[in-house]
Write an enzyme that holds these catalytic residues in place. Structure first.
Site, PDB file in Angstrom:
ATOM      1  N   CYS A 232      -3.827   5.941  -1.627  1.00 53.17           N
ATOM      2  CA  CYS A 232      -3.148   5.904  -2.978  1.00 53.17           C
ATOM      3  C   CYS A 232      -3.815   4.852  -3.722  1.00 53.17           C
ATOM      4  O   CYS A 232      -2.785   4.017  -4.414  1.00 53.17           O
ATOM      5  CB  CYS A 232      -1.802   6.297  -2.796  1.00 53.17           C
ATOM      6  N   ASP A 233      -4.925   4.406  -3.764  1.00 56.17           N
ATOM      7  CA  ASP A 233      -5.310   3.342  -4.484  1.00 56.17           C
ATOM      8  C   ASP A 233      -6.882   3.519  -5.015  1.00 56.17           C
ATOM      9  O   ASP A 233      -7.649   4.139  -4.513  1.00 56.17           O
ATOM     10  CB  ASP A 233      -5.702   2.128  -3.653  1.00 56.17           C
TER      11      ASP A 233
END
Length: 378
Positions: free
Chosen positions: A326-327
């Protein structure tokens, strides 16, 4: 490339993502380098892959080691390598680490500033020191031309000062950039090194060593020539500038030594689009990304060869390749025009070749809860 690593993946089917490194390939690379640069001493750059299996194999072959930290020195010493076969090649070292390394018998230290030189003099009295000079690193896919090194005039002055501090001014080092594709890039820094040798000789100081650094390439998607061409070009440059009075020659291969020995296998987690447009590229998300070991895809400079592990018939289409975290920075290739088969499915596996260098060491410990990259050494 390693057929043994591919065979291991096919027969074992380990959980992904995982890396398989063929130690026989590492040995062949080492022997190839010693055959084509027979007058040089090979100091393996431990940072490329510090696995005990690799260090042990190279130690038995007689390699020396370029280290960046006390931790890397400990890893090398654990294989019975004496301190005289270790270079503390990082120009940024803690005073306590310098003192500890000196106590372990490490005599060779790099520096590129007056402050670092003074630290070495205070904590490793009598040590051999070499100064790293700045290099433009044209032709390298991963340049190293800003953080390390000083201009040649400063290097000459600092080496002269080293003698007054009770140290042994030993030589000059440089690095032409990682994954250097131009075999002629060693010529200019070698000429700078010779000029420094001559300048110091005029004042009664005899330097003895030129450290040529690394830069020898692995076989990614871009074309490379063999190590034979690098050996020939480097020795032509050395004899051109030093004549028959060659100094001690050191090379510090890292990526070249271990990159092609590794094959990484990953799973396709998701295939999606950002719109219903037929022109919109599909996104292929793998269970490994920049934080799982593929940090060198930053800027898309290092372009690995990536293929499905199974035969998939049909056409291919342009894709964006990304990791699972989740980047938003976890995108591997967007502009590099990678393609994958139209019939690629979620759950398929892909193989990423020449990944034996700078993958396990760049893998985050627990970013987003993902485990570090698992590696097998065969």
């Amino acid at each position: 490339m390693s057929d043994r690593a591919v065979k291991f993946l096919e027969e074992t089917q380990p959980a992904t993502p995982c890396l398989v490194v063929d130690l026989d390939v590492v040995e062949r690379k080492y022997l190839g380098l010693t055959q084509n640069l027979p007058l040089s001493e090979v100091f393996y750059a431990v940072k490329a892959n510090p696995a005990p299996e690799i260090l042990g194999r190279l130690a038995k072959l007689g390699a020396s080691f370029d280290t960046a930290s006390a931790g890397e020195i400990r890893s090398v010493l654990a294989h019975g390598v004496p301190g005289e076969r270790i270079s503390f090649g990082n120009t940024i070292k803690k005073a306590s680490d310098i003192a500890w390394a000196h106590a372990q018998g490490v005599r060779l230290y790099a520096f590129d500033s007056e402050a670092e030189l003074e630290k070495i003099a205070a904590h490793a009295p009598g040590a051999q020191v070499f100064c790293r000079i700045l290099v433009e690193a044209e032709g390298a896919l991963w340049p190293l031309n800003r953080k390390f090194g000083c201009v040649p005039d400063m290097a000459a002055a600092l080496l002269a000062k080293a003698a007054t501090l009770g140290l042994e001014p030993h030589g000059i080092s440089f690095h032409v950039g990682s994954q250097q594709l131009d075999t002629n890039q060693w010529d200019r820094p070698i000429s700078h090194a010779k000029a420094i040798f001559d300048k110091l000789a005029a004042s009664g100081i005899e330097l003895k060593m030129v450290d040529l650094g690394g830069g020898f390439p692995a076989s990614y998607t871009t074309g490379t020539v063999g190590i034979e061409a690098y050996g020939q070009s480097i020795m032509e440059a050395m004899t051109k500038h030093f004549g028959n009075r060659l100094p001690r020659i050191i090379v510090e291969p890292g990526r070249y030594m271990v990159g092609d020995a590794g094959v990484l296998e990953a799973e396709v987690v998701l295939i999606s689009q950002k719109s219903y447009s037929a022109e919109d590229r599909h996104w292929v998300y793998l269970d490994i990304g920049r934080f799982g070991g593929l940090a060198e895809t930053e800027g898309e400079a290092i372009r690995y060869r990536i293929e499905p592990s199974r035969q998939i018939d049909g056409n291919s289409r342009p894709v964006v390749l990304a990791g699972p975290t989740c980047d938003s920075a976890d995108i591997l290739y967007d502009k590099a025009k990678y393609e994958m088969p139209v019939n690629l499915k979620i759950g398929d596996r892909v193989r990423i070749f020449s990944t034996g260098a700078y993958t396990t060491t760049y893998s985050a410990v627990n970013f987003n809860g993902f485990e570090p990259l698992k590696a097998y050494y065969i």
